[in-house]
Design a protein around this motif. Sequence first.
Motif, PDB file in Angstrom:
ATOM      1  N   THR A 155      -7.267  -3.848   4.727  1.00 46.66           N
ATOM      2  CA  THR A 155      -5.874  -4.164   5.479  1.00 46.66           C
ATOM      3  C   THR A 155      -5.292  -5.238   4.661  1.00 46.66           C
ATOM      4  O   THR A 155      -5.731  -6.127   4.193  1.00 46.66           O
ATOM      5  CB  THR A 155      -6.238  -4.645   6.856  1.00 46.66           C
ATOM      6  N   TYR A 156      -4.024  -4.902   4.077  1.00 47.52           N
ATOM      7  CA  TYR A 156      -3.401  -5.634   3.326  1.00 47.52           C
ATOM      8  C   TYR A 156      -1.781  -5.304   3.277  1.00 47.52           C
ATOM      9  O   TYR A 156      -1.429  -4.500   3.512  1.00 47.52           O
ATOM     10  CB  TYR A 156      -3.993  -5.706   1.760  1.00 47.52           C
ATOM     11  N   LEU A 157      -0.826  -6.067   2.365  1.00 48.50           N
ATOM     12  CA  LEU A 157       0.398  -5.962   2.340  1.00 48.50           C
ATOM     13  C   LEU A 157       0.731  -5.704   0.768  1.00 48.50           C
ATOM     14  O   LEU A 157       0.044  -6.482   0.014  1.00 48.50           O
ATOM     15  CB  LEU A 157       1.391  -7.028   2.693  1.00 48.50           C
ATOM     16  N   LEU A 158       1.703  -5.003   0.312  1.00 51.35           N
ATOM     17  CA  LEU A 158       2.146  -4.924  -1.023  1.00 51.35           C
ATOM     18  C   LEU A 158       3.412  -5.280  -1.073  1.00 51.35           C
ATOM     19  O   LEU A 158       4.441  -4.892  -0.217  1.00 51.35           O
ATOM     20  CB  LEU A 158       1.782  -3.583  -1.695  1.00 51.35           C
ATOM     21  N   PHE A 159       3.982  -6.174  -1.941  1.00 49.81           N
ATOM     22  CA  PHE A 159       5.287  -6.862  -1.898  1.00 49.81           C
ATOM     23  C   PHE A 159       5.991  -6.216  -3.026  1.00 49.81           C
ATOM     24  O   PHE A 159       5.715  -6.055  -4.120  1.00 49.81           O
ATOM     25  CB  PHE A 159       5.315  -8.523  -2.278  1.00 49.81           C
ATOM     26  N   ASN A 160       7.321  -5.617  -2.572  1.00 46.23           N
ATOM     27  CA  ASN A 160       8.298  -5.095  -3.261  1.00 46.23           C
ATOM     28  C   ASN A 160       9.596  -5.743  -3.033  1.00 46.23           C
ATOM     29  O   ASN A 160      10.276  -5.597  -2.087  1.00 46.23           O
ATOM     30  CB  ASN A 160       8.258  -3.526  -2.805  1.00 46.23           C
ATOM     31  N   PRO A 161      10.076  -6.642  -4.028  1.00 48.37           N
ATOM     32  CA  PRO A 161      11.221  -7.443  -4.056  1.00 48.37           C
ATOM     33  C   PRO A 161      12.469  -6.558  -3.714  1.00 48.37           C
ATOM     34  O   PRO A 161      13.455  -7.316  -3.311  1.00 48.37           O
ATOM     35  CB  PRO A 161      11.162  -8.449  -5.205  1.00 48.37           C
ATOM     36  N   GLY A 162      12.601  -5.513  -4.059  1.00 51.65           N
ATOM     37  CA  GLY A 162      13.845  -4.746  -3.974  1.00 51.65           C
ATOM     38  C   GLY A 162      13.412  -3.364  -3.634  1.00 51.65           C
ATOM     39  O   GLY A 162      12.680  -2.507  -4.133  1.00 51.65           O
TER      40      GLY A 162
END
Length: 558
Positions: free
Chosen positions: A105-112
């Motif tokens: 269980t995790y998040l992936l960060f995409n700034p745009g």
Amino acid sequence: MTLTAISPVGSGSGIFPVLKFVQGGEQKDIVLNRTPFTVGRKVDKDLVIADPRVSRDHAQISQEGQEFFLVDLGSKHGTFVNGERIQRQKLERGDRLEFGARDATYLLFNPGQATSNTAREFLSQISGIQIKQEATDLEKLTLFLEAARKLNTVGVLDEILMTMLDVTLELTSAERAYVFLKDDEGKLRLAAGRNSKKEPLLDDKTISHSILEDSLRSNSKFLLTDTSGSLDLAGRQSIVAYDLRTVLCFPLRKMQVQSARGGQTPAPAANAAEAMGALYVDSRFASRDLIGVSQDILDVIATEAASLIENARLVQAEEEARRYQQELSIAASIQQRLMQVKIPEVPFASLSGKNLSCKEIGGDFYDAVNTKEGLAVVLADVSGKGVSAALLASTLQGMIYSQLIAGMTLLEVVTVVNRFFTERMGGEKYATLLLVRLRRDGELEYVNCGHVQPLLVCAGEVIRPPHGNVPVGLLADATFESARCQMKSGDRFILVTDGVTEAENAAGDFFEDSRLEAAAIKSPTMEGIFSAVTAFCSGNPLNDDCTVVELCYTALEA
């Protein structure tokens, strides 16, 4: 002259960041359209993770200028970025965010947010629109909106909103512009924010919420072009505190309503249509350009924005319906495989069964198990229809199958099933079922738990055994009894669900027990029962699952 649009991701488009939430084999995108964005086990968090290793107030994502930071809020088991435990960490594209444990269980960060090819092509076309030098602002805006209205792609709604905010800011020379939309509960949420530097705005704390609320409450526009000269600032703390000199707010509403004949007719009044949100613009200085901008232009902005949003929502609803239908088809395929009955071959009996679901997936099932004591057959009908009934039916089938394989008696099986249903479902769900075991010598034991009475067809006669118990799942302390009968060679024991007896024709008449008994005598096989039901309904769709199981006894030779 040329009306230009801001480029998508990569050149300050201001598209909201996206968090890809991965949990096991499932993924979903979460738009980071406000900060701080909170994560924890409490239900009021923006992202709730129901894991004991996640603290109630675990972490948050905050924004500083154009940068985003992940901050641990004193969690017990820690917050991780790319496997490293952190207290405060600046986020970069592709960072993996984990909370409490490094697992699936995790998040992936995409700034745009990635812009689709369709969106890029559309915005490119918008930027190339040629407008005559002498064109009025309204003509410029109308051309832009006409092009935007032709687009019905869900994935570009954010880009459209941002571009429209840019146009609004350019026309009004204001400092900030926001679009607020109502959610399913009717509460306003920030959908898009932009400043005159073409930067995204995720924080709406410094706007005049009182004007926003008054505009929506009255379903009318508010326009203050120089608040320093206004004497009516009582209750407008934000205007005074942040020295706002120019404020305008327009409800987003459709200016046309559907006529009874299917055409469109003008609404009888400007505020007749309910607002779906609001367009808000403000500045800390008096805007001469705003004063000079025609009210018609601002009305067009608000009206066309509402139209764009409504179109995008319709397309999104269609896409969600298509995806839901696809998921139902997959679920139906899985259920069919799980519930596929492998009929045992025994020398003293033959068994056949058939199920017709009124929906893609349903709550009826039957199964058969060859045990040391004889051939066991179960037919069950879980209350309700659709996904919930199908899930419980699959669970129930697995329980009964495993218990019969383990050699439990029929009464022990129904007792365990009843305990499971009452403890887990609290009486909200129940099931009717018939559990039957036919011995080699023709003795048939059966337990009827609230189910349609079975049919014993022998020598051209139909007998309906009256024995019965309450359905499983209704009473935690229920006791159950079984009954027995002796079958002779050629006798048929027929089990049906109530979808058969309650099948309706166009006149609303039920198939009923009498027609079922007549069909069972007339036809030597269960297919005759289905043919009779089909003929009776005459094309009227089924409103419940129909299942028929037939057990025929063949005496062993001496």
